[in-house]
Scaffold this active site. Structure first.
Site, mmCIF file in Angstrom:
data_model
loop_
_atom_site.group_PDB
_atom_site.id
_atom_site.type_symbol
_atom_site.label_atom_id
_atom_site.label_comp_id
_atom_site.label_asym_id
_atom_site.label_seq_id
_atom_site.Cartn_x
_atom_site.Cartn_y
_atom_site.Cartn_z
ATOM 1 N N ASN A 58 0.867 -1.173 0.000
ATOM 2 C CA ASN A 58 0.000 0.000 0.000
ATOM 3 C C ASN A 58 0.904 1.223 0.000
ATOM 4 O OD1 ASN A 58 -1.726 2.123 0.557
ATOM 5 N ND2 ASN A 58 -2.808 1.076 2.217
ATOM 6 N N VAL A 59 0.808 2.057 -1.033
ATOM 7 C CA VAL A 59 1.711 3.207 -1.144
ATOM 8 C C VAL A 59 1.438 4.267 -0.080
ATOM 9 C CG1 VAL A 59 2.143 2.860 -3.602
ATOM 10 C CG2 VAL A 59 0.247 4.356 -2.874
ATOM 11 N N ASN A 85 2.917 4.349 -10.501
ATOM 12 C CA ASN A 85 1.710 4.187 -11.315
ATOM 13 C C ASN A 85 0.434 4.063 -10.481
ATOM 14 O OD1 ASN A 85 0.235 3.354 -13.932
ATOM 15 N ND2 ASN A 85 -0.120 1.609 -12.570
ATOM 16 N N SER A 137 -1.517 12.706 -16.005
ATOM 17 C CA SER A 137 -2.685 12.559 -16.878
ATOM 18 C C SER A 137 -2.889 13.867 -17.619
ATOM 19 C CB SER A 137 -3.930 12.239 -16.039
ATOM 20 O OG SER A 137 -5.113 12.364 -16.804
ATOM 21 N N TYR A 150 -8.706 14.553 -8.594
ATOM 22 C CA TYR A 150 -7.793 13.848 -9.498
ATOM 23 C C TYR A 150 -6.880 14.826 -10.233
ATOM 24 C CZ TYR A 150 -6.368 10.346 -12.993
ATOM 25 O OH TYR A 150 -5.656 9.490 -13.791
ATOM 26 N N ALA A 151 -7.454 15.919 -10.742
ATOM 27 C CA ALA A 151 -6.664 16.913 -11.463
ATOM 28 C C ALA A 151 -5.608 17.536 -10.560
ATOM 29 C CB ALA A 151 -7.588 18.000 -12.027
ATOM 30 N N ALA A 152 -5.988 17.823 -9.318
ATOM 31 C CA ALA A 152 -5.036 18.426 -8.384
ATOM 32 C C ALA A 152 -3.857 17.507 -8.123
ATOM 33 C CB ALA A 152 -5.748 18.759 -7.076
ATOM 34 N N LYS A 154 -2.783 14.951 -10.069
ATOM 35 C CA LYS A 154 -2.013 14.689 -11.274
ATOM 36 C C LYS A 154 -1.228 15.924 -11.727
ATOM 37 C CE LYS A 154 -3.000 10.375 -11.659
ATOM 38 N NZ LYS A 154 -1.948 9.365 -11.425
#
Length: 244
Positions: A58-59, A85, A137, A150-152, A154
């Site tokens: 678990n990262v 990843n 992404s 998600y955008a923040a 990535k």
């Protein structure tokens, strides 16, 4: 292309991560550690390739990461390639996004990348070389409706990567840090989308198709190899021309 290189790939149980791990194994990496919380889904990789080893990881679990990297260091003396990843989505419009949806995505996609890189980078700097590849992404470069979290994250890994490219080489080490920003890719996350959504994605892409995991894996292979020895701090968009 990866002869004698010790590689770590997180989020390797399926999709892009799995394809990257297989590609590294096929290109003669000394060892590919495939890491994921779903270790059973990776057992066939270890059975197929003698240079693949599965790791349940678990990262977000820093003690487990430290223990794992210490073991790799004890056996091999370094890590040559790290592919960050592992990632998740919890999409919602901003007025509907719950705090736990924000927190979980930030923990895995941003802090998880930090955790792995913080553990591995000192080994690379001590050995004098290495390649760190982090999955961003096109959402991280250009945004998307309903993906604030998600955008923040990535976008955040791109910023961290630029800083790392400067920091990790400041004493002369040839440690490179780069990102890959995929566009629309056929993965288990997209396979169940309605046909009209998939058609819309393809129509927006100049090459009129979705990417394959192998398209992304080929980019990772290049950045991991010595062929990319003069490339650092960059974001490679593999998106069929979606964002130009």
């Amino acid at each position: 292309m990866l002869t004698n290189k010790v590689c770590i790939v997180t989020g390797a149980a399926q999709g892009i991560g799995r394809c990257i791990a297989e590609t590294f194994a096929k290109h003669e990496a000394k060892m590919v550690f495939v890491c994921d919380m779903n270790a059973s889904a990776m057992q066939d990789l270890a059975q197929t390739y003698t240079n693949v080893r599965t790791v349940e990881l678990n990262v977000c679990d820093r003690p487990s990461i430290t223990h794992f990297i210490d073991q790799v260091n004890a056996e091999y003396g370094t890590v040559d390639v790290l592919v960050n990843n592992a990632g998740i989505t919890r999409d919602n419009l901003i007025d509907k996004m719950a705090e736990d949806e924000w927190d979980l995505v930030a923990d895995v996609n941003l802090k998880g990348v930090f955790n792995m890189t913080q553990a591995v980078a000192p080994l690379m700097m001590a050995s004098g070389e290495g390649s760190i590849i982090t999955m961003s992404s096109v959402v991280g470069t250009d945004g998307n409706i309903g993906q604030t979290n998600y955008a923040a994250t990535k976008g955040g890994v791109i910023a961290m990567t630029k800083g790392w490219a400067k920091e990790f080489s400041r004493k002369g080490a040839q440690v490179r840090a780069n990102c890959i920003a995929p566009g629309f890719v056929e993965t288990p996350m997209t396979v169940d989308l309605p046909e009209k959504v998939l058609d819309f994605m393809k129509a927006k892409t100049p090459l009129k198709r979705m990417g394959k995991p192998q398209d992304i894996a080929n980019g990772a292979l290049f950045l991991a190899s010595d062929n990319a020895s003069f490339i650092t701090g960059q974001t490679l968009k593999i998106d069929g021309g979606l964002v130009i």
